[in-house]
Design an enzyme around this catalytic site. Structure first.
Site: not given
Ligand code: RB5
Length: 156
Positions: A72, A138, A103, A70, A11
């Site tokens: 996180t 596994h 695994h 993204c 993203d």
């Molecule tokens: C975008 O701000 C953020 O929510 C996205 O990049 C991601 O971390 C979502 O899981």
């Protein structure tokens, strides 16, 4: 080479890290497909759209491994795991990267551009690409996941 053709998507939050990972993959001689996104710094897009592009490409055989980025990595993993046959793993260190392959036979690596140093992230991608699935006990656990998918997901 187990991941000969690798798709990469992000993203808006993951754009820079995606470009670094694409450069790394190309310099290591892998075929790549870039699924975007390229937007201005102040434009936001929705991560599920990009995770879905990758998942569909893995399931159709267009690519055999996917890397999703993204902020996180979490949203990409949540979305990827809504697809039957996708094993999306959000990893954060060398051990989790290796285990996701040994695994879990992960076929979608999910990374956080806001949680990982980019150079560390590249190292973690390298570990993921080079580590093989261990099979044996596994595989039995993956078979159970497949049974759960059969019970809960409509056929695609
Ligand atoms: C975008 O701000 C953020 O929510 C996205 O990049 C991601 O971390 C979502 O899981």
């Amino acid at each position: 080479m187990q991941f000969k053709k690798v798709g990469v998507a992000s993203d808006h939050a993951g754009q820079e890290l995606r470009q670094m990972i694409l450069d790394y993959l190309r310099s290591s001689g892998r075929e790549t497909i870039d699924f975007g996104v390229d937007v201005r710094y102040d434009t936001a897009v929705d991560y599920p759209d990009y995770a879905a592009l990758l998942a569909e490409a893995v399931l159709s055989g267009e690519i055999n491994g996917a890397i999703a980025i993204c902020g996180t990595g979490l949203g990409m993993a949540i979305t990827g795991n809504k697809f039957r046959g996708i094993r999306a793993c959000c990893i954060w260190d060398e051990y989790s990267s290796r285990m996701s392959r040994q695994h879990n036979n992960s076929n979608m690596l999910c990374l956080g551009s806001r949680t990982l140093n980019p150079y560390r992230a590249i190292d973690l991608v390298g570990i993921w690409l080079e580590t093989s699935f261990s099979g044996e006990r596994h595989q039995l656990r993956l078979d159970k996941i497949q049974e759960i998918e059969k019970r809960n997901f409509q056929p695609q």
